[in-house]
Structures are given as structure tokens and as C-alpha cells.
Design a protein around this motif. Sequence first.
Motif, PDB file in Angstrom:
ATOM      1  N   TYR A 218     -77.553  95.621  -2.657  1.00  0.00           N
ATOM      2  CA  TYR A 218     -76.497  95.910  -3.643  1.00  0.00           C
ATOM      3  C   TYR A 218     -77.171  96.294  -4.955  1.00  0.00           C
ATOM      4  O   TYR A 218     -78.109  95.619  -5.384  1.00  0.00           O
ATOM      5  N   THR A 219     -76.699  97.372  -5.543  1.00  0.00           N
ATOM      6  CA  THR A 219     -77.208  97.786  -6.861  1.00  0.00           C
ATOM      7  C   THR A 219     -76.100  97.571  -7.876  1.00  0.00           C
ATOM      8  O   THR A 219     -74.955  97.952  -7.620  1.00  0.00           O
ATOM      9  N   SER A 220     -76.450  96.955  -9.000  1.00  0.00           N
ATOM     10  CA  SER A 220     -75.456  96.931 -10.082  1.00  0.00           C
ATOM     11  C   SER A 220     -76.102  97.472 -11.348  1.00  0.00           C
ATOM     12  O   SER A 220     -77.310  97.311 -11.564  1.00  0.00           O
ATOM     13  N   LEU A 221     -75.287  98.136 -12.138  1.00  0.00           N
ATOM     14  CA  LEU A 221     -75.764  98.728 -13.388  1.00  0.00           C
ATOM     15  C   LEU A 221     -74.882  98.243 -14.519  1.00  0.00           C
ATOM     16  O   LEU A 221     -73.645  98.272 -14.390  1.00  0.00           O
ATOM     17  N   LEU A 222     -75.506  97.754 -15.566  1.00  0.00           N
ATOM     18  CA  LEU A 222     -74.743  97.434 -16.774  1.00  0.00           C
ATOM     19  C   LEU A 222     -75.130  98.465 -17.814  1.00  0.00           C
ATOM     20  O   LEU A 222     -76.322  98.590 -18.174  1.00  0.00           O
ATOM     21  N   TYR A 223     -74.148  99.220 -18.278  1.00  0.00           N
ATOM     22  CA  TYR A 223     -74.449 100.232 -19.294  1.00  0.00           C
ATOM     23  C   TYR A 223     -74.433  99.605 -20.678  1.00  0.00           C
ATOM     24  O   TYR A 223     -73.501  98.866 -21.026  1.00  0.00           O
ATOM     25  N   LEU A 224     -75.489  99.920 -21.432  1.00  0.00           N
ATOM     26  CA  LEU A 224     -75.665  99.315 -22.760  1.00  0.00           C
ATOM     27  C   LEU A 224     -75.446 100.345 -23.867  1.00  0.00           C
ATOM     28  O   LEU A 224     -75.712 100.076 -25.038  1.00  0.00           O
ATOM     29  N   SER A 225     -75.007 101.526 -23.494  1.00  0.00           N
ATOM     30  CA  SER A 225     -74.690 102.566 -24.482  1.00  0.00           C
ATOM     31  C   SER A 225     -73.646 103.498 -23.880  1.00  0.00           C
ATOM     32  O   SER A 225     -73.393 103.451 -22.672  1.00  0.00           O
ATOM     33  N   THR A 226     -73.078 104.315 -24.746  1.00  0.00           N
ATOM     34  CA  THR A 226     -71.895 105.084 -24.344  1.00  0.00           C
ATOM     35  C   THR A 226     -72.158 106.582 -24.347  1.00  0.00           C
ATOM     36  O   THR A 226     -72.620 107.141 -25.348  1.00  0.00           O
ATOM     37  N   TYR A 227     -71.817 107.195 -23.216  1.00  0.00           N
ATOM     38  CA  TYR A 227     -71.942 108.648 -23.038  1.00  0.00           C
ATOM     39  C   TYR A 227     -71.076 109.405 -24.060  1.00  0.00           C
ATOM     40  O   TYR A 227     -69.930 109.020 -24.315  1.00  0.00           O
ATOM     41  N   GLY A 228     -71.652 110.469 -24.615  1.00  0.00           N
ATOM     42  CA  GLY A 228     -70.878 111.293 -25.553  1.00  0.00           C
ATOM     43  C   GLY A 228     -70.910 110.753 -26.966  1.00  0.00           C
ATOM     44  O   GLY A 228     -70.770 111.487 -27.929  1.00  0.00           O
ATOM     45  N   ASN A 229     -71.127 109.441 -27.077  1.00  0.00           N
ATOM     46  CA  ASN A 229     -71.111 108.803 -28.379  1.00  0.00           C
ATOM     47  C   ASN A 229     -72.555 108.607 -28.873  1.00  0.00           C
ATOM     48  O   ASN A 229     -72.933 109.078 -29.941  1.00  0.00           O
ATOM     49  N   GLU A 230     -73.359 107.953 -28.002  1.00  0.00           N
ATOM     50  CA  GLU A 230     -74.744 107.691 -28.398  1.00  0.00           C
ATOM     51  C   GLU A 230     -75.739 108.641 -27.735  1.00  0.00           C
ATOM     52  O   GLU A 230     -76.893 108.704 -28.142  1.00  0.00           O
ATOM     53  N   PHE A 231     -75.321 109.304 -26.719  1.00  0.00           N
ATOM     54  CA  PHE A 231     -76.192 110.283 -26.052  1.00  0.00           C
ATOM     55  C   PHE A 231     -75.337 111.331 -25.354  1.00  0.00           C
ATOM     56  O   PHE A 231     -74.160 111.093 -25.055  1.00  0.00           O
ATOM     57  N   LYS A 232     -75.951 112.477 -25.104  1.00  0.00           N
ATOM     58  CA  LYS A 232     -75.267 113.561 -24.371  1.00  0.00           C
ATOM     59  C   LYS A 232     -75.999 113.775 -23.051  1.00  0.00           C
ATOM     60  O   LYS A 232     -77.212 113.563 -22.965  1.00  0.00           O
ATOM     61  N   GLY A 233     -75.289 114.236 -22.020  1.00  0.00           N
ATOM     62  CA  GLY A 233     -75.865 114.279 -20.671  1.00  0.00           C
ATOM     63  C   GLY A 233     -75.902 112.844 -20.154  1.00  0.00           C
ATOM     64  O   GLY A 233     -75.196 111.965 -20.679  1.00  0.00           O
TER      65      GLY A 233
ATOM     66  N   LEU B 181     -79.134  98.700 -17.811  1.00  0.00           N
ATOM     67  CA  LEU B 181     -79.834  97.601 -17.130  1.00  0.00           C
ATOM     68  C   LEU B 181     -79.470  97.651 -15.651  1.00  0.00           C
ATOM     69  O   LEU B 181     -78.284  97.678 -15.300  1.00  0.00           O
ATOM     70  N   THR B 182     -80.484  97.706 -14.788  1.00  0.00           N
ATOM     71  CA  THR B 182     -80.256  97.704 -13.339  1.00  0.00           C
ATOM     72  C   THR B 182     -80.489  96.288 -12.807  1.00  0.00           C
ATOM     73  O   THR B 182     -81.575  95.725 -13.013  1.00  0.00           O
ATOM     74  N   ILE B 183     -79.461  95.722 -12.155  1.00  0.00           N
ATOM     75  CA  ILE B 183     -79.592  94.369 -11.572  1.00  0.00           C
ATOM     76  C   ILE B 183     -79.371  94.504 -10.059  1.00  0.00           C
ATOM     77  O   ILE B 183     -78.238  94.660  -9.603  1.00  0.00           O
ATOM     78  N   PRO B 184     -80.453  94.463  -9.282  1.00  0.00           N
ATOM     79  CA  PRO B 184     -80.328  94.675  -7.834  1.00  0.00           C
ATOM     80  C   PRO B 184     -80.349  93.361  -7.048  1.00  0.00           C
ATOM     81  O   PRO B 184     -80.908  92.357  -7.494  1.00  0.00           O
ATOM     82  N   PHE B 185     -79.769  93.406  -5.858  1.00  0.00           N
ATOM     83  CA  PHE B 185     -79.702  92.200  -5.021  1.00  0.00           C
ATOM     84  C   PHE B 185     -80.148  92.518  -3.600  1.00  0.00           C
ATOM     85  O   PHE B 185     -79.972  93.635  -3.108  1.00  0.00           O
ATOM     86  N   THR B 186     -80.695  91.483  -2.973  1.00  0.00           N
ATOM     87  CA  THR B 186     -81.131  91.598  -1.588  1.00  0.00           C
ATOM     88  C   THR B 186     -80.522  90.450  -0.765  1.00  0.00           C
ATOM     89  O   THR B 186     -80.064  89.454  -1.329  1.00  0.00           O
ATOM     90  N   CYS B 187     -80.568  90.618   0.556  1.00  0.00           N
ATOM     91  CA  CYS B 187     -80.099  89.532   1.428  1.00  0.00           C
ATOM     92  C   CYS B 187     -81.268  88.666   1.871  1.00  0.00           C
ATOM     93  O   CYS B 187     -81.092  87.538   2.335  1.00  0.00           O
ATOM     94  N   ASP B 188     -82.473  89.239   1.766  1.00  0.00           N
ATOM     95  CA  ASP B 188     -83.669  88.603   2.300  1.00  0.00           C
ATOM     96  C   ASP B 188     -84.298  87.694   1.238  1.00  0.00           C
ATOM     97  O   ASP B 188     -84.861  88.172   0.257  1.00  0.00           O
ATOM     98  N   LYS B 189     -84.230  86.378   1.501  1.00  0.00           N
ATOM     99  CA  LYS B 189     -84.715  85.412   0.504  1.00  0.00           C
ATOM    100  C   LYS B 189     -86.195  85.628   0.179  1.00  0.00           C
ATOM    101  O   LYS B 189     -86.635  85.342  -0.939  1.00  0.00           O
TER     102      LYS B 189
END
Length: 323
Positions: A245-260, A305-313
Motif C-alpha cells: 500500500y502506498t500513501s502520500l500526504l501532500y504538504l503543498s498545494t498545486y497551482g498555489n505553491e508550485f506549477k506542474g 511525504l510518502t508513507i508505504p506499507f508492507t504485509c511482510d513483517k
Amino acid sequence: MSQSTIRKRSKRNDNTANNTNAPTAEQQQQQPKQQFGGISIWSRLIHRFIMLCMVWGGMYLFYFKQADHDQNRLMASVSDNIVDVPLIQELPCSDHYVQERTEFPKCAPIRCGRFVGDSIVDEHETMELRLLAETVFGISQPSGGVAIFDLASGALSNGTKFVNLWHLVKKRKNNLISKKSLDTFHIVKNKVIHNLAIQFGISPDQIHLTKPVFFTRITDAPAATLNDQYWHPHVDKVTYGTFVYTSLLYLSTYGNEFKGGRFFFLDNKRNVTIEPKFGRISAFTSSSENQHMVEQVDSGARFALTIPFTCDKSQAVNIPTID
Ligand SMILES: O=C(O)CCC(=O)C(=O)O
Ligand SMILES: [Fe+2]
């Protein structure tokens, strides 16, 4: 309708106004032969032509809208505010999970897909992590457009290489990372796990953080290393090996703080776009059902920030602690 037609019509009306009786056979013979119900054949033709153009135009627009809809879909724009319930897109799982399902039945996804939520993480938590990223990248001098900090290993971009920030922190050579920001990271991670468990039908205590757990700051500076070429289409499970599982938390805003810098899922028939937004979580199953890419950043600085998860301990990682 043309002015001459209007004139003709009023002339005809004048004639009838003068004649109170029905027209004689002679008068009827004098009526222009090319008039039907008072409208000349030319007016009728023009009218029909305009109608046809409108129908064709409508069909053309409909087709284009439909084609555009098939190729691209904006799943989450910056102006959307996805609160309370995440926005979910379910997809058929790829075959990758067949083995994982037998090995890790409470962790491998039962349902696959992606979701986006703007109220999973709150503003203070996002701000705390953004400040952490800004502070850490403040001492990083990447040679290209991408600065990376891996919270798990401590690797921080420096020139074309990396330094280990944890070594510096542990040797008390700096206090760039506070206990508060690490606590915030764990709160955020647990919120994401809770949502992954609900959306993908798994047990929250059976999924584990895996590496790399990384902050990025992307600018428009030209690429100097392979790591800088972040825009290539890829599948996270292939690129990183352990991700389920991949999760992404965005810490900035498209169009406002950066373009593309928009995020695209590359589905068979269309792209599905996520516009990064401060505090937005985008999470997905990491296999080929979720191939994706990041658009090149044109200007400004894009923090995530990328927060990834695995099933394999055995592939799990711990984040170092600070007292
Ligand atoms: O930052 C993003 O939006 C996604 C980054 C990504 O796909 C990756 O690092 O694998
Ligand atoms: Fe990725």
C-alpha cells in the motif's frame, strides 16, 4: 430571418389587410409560387441549414466531451474539499496479490483501488510535517530538482549523494528533528492505516511501515541524477519491492505553491488526476492496477511525504526515536 423576407411578409400582410374577402382565383395565381405558409424557400433552406449545423455541432461537442472523459478524469482537484468520507475508486486487483493473499490473508488487499481524503490528517499535523521537511531540506543541497529525506534510514540528499541525518541528530550535531514532529508522523501514519484497513478490507495491526518513508521537495531545477527523474510512469511494487500500500500526504498545494507536479494514475483508457493539496491524503494498492507518474514541476517547490506499507513483517521498519 432576412430583412427582405420580413419586408415581403409585411407587404403580403398589407395586401390581405386591404382585402377583407378571401382572395380570388386570379389573386391566388398571382401569389409567388415559392412561398409556403408565408416563408420563402430560401428562408426555409437557411433555417434547415442552421438547424443541421446546431445538431452537428452538438454531436461534435458531445463526442469530444465523451472522448476527453474517457482519456482523463480529474479525481481530486485543488478546489475539491473531500471531507468526512474519502473519495474511493475501486479497481480489479492485479495477479500480484495471489501469493500474498495466502501468505498474509489479513493484510493483502481483498479489494484494490485508490482513495483520496482531505480531512484524514488535520491542518496542524500537516503544518508540523511541512515544517520538518522545510527545516531538513534547508540544509540539503541537492544537485538536481529533487531533495529526498528518508525518515527510516536518515538518508538526506546532499549534492549527488546522501548524508545520514540520523547520525548527525544522534551525535547532537543538530536538533533539526523534534520529538513533536516524530510524534506527529506516528499519529498521521496511524490515521492512514485506519483508513487503509477500512477501504481495503484488512486488519490494521497486520500492515507494517516499510522503507523508504520519504519526504520530497521537487523544484524545476534540471535533473542531475537518476533519482531526479521522478516523472517516469512506474508501479511502486516494482520500483520499491516491498510496497503493498502506498500513501502520500501532500504538504503543498498545486497551482498555489508550485506549477506542474500533478499526479496521474495511468489507467487503460484514461488518466486519473490528483492535484496535490496541503493536507490531502492519496492512498492506493501498490501493484500494477495503480501505475502512475508525477508531472514535471514547472515552477515553485512541491513538498510531499510518502508513507508505504508492507504485509511482510521482515520488511518492516521502525522510525528512530528522539527523547
Ligand atoms: O509525490 C508523489 O505524488 C508520488 C511520488 C511517487 O510516485 C513515488 O515516489 O513513487
Ligand atoms: Fe510512485
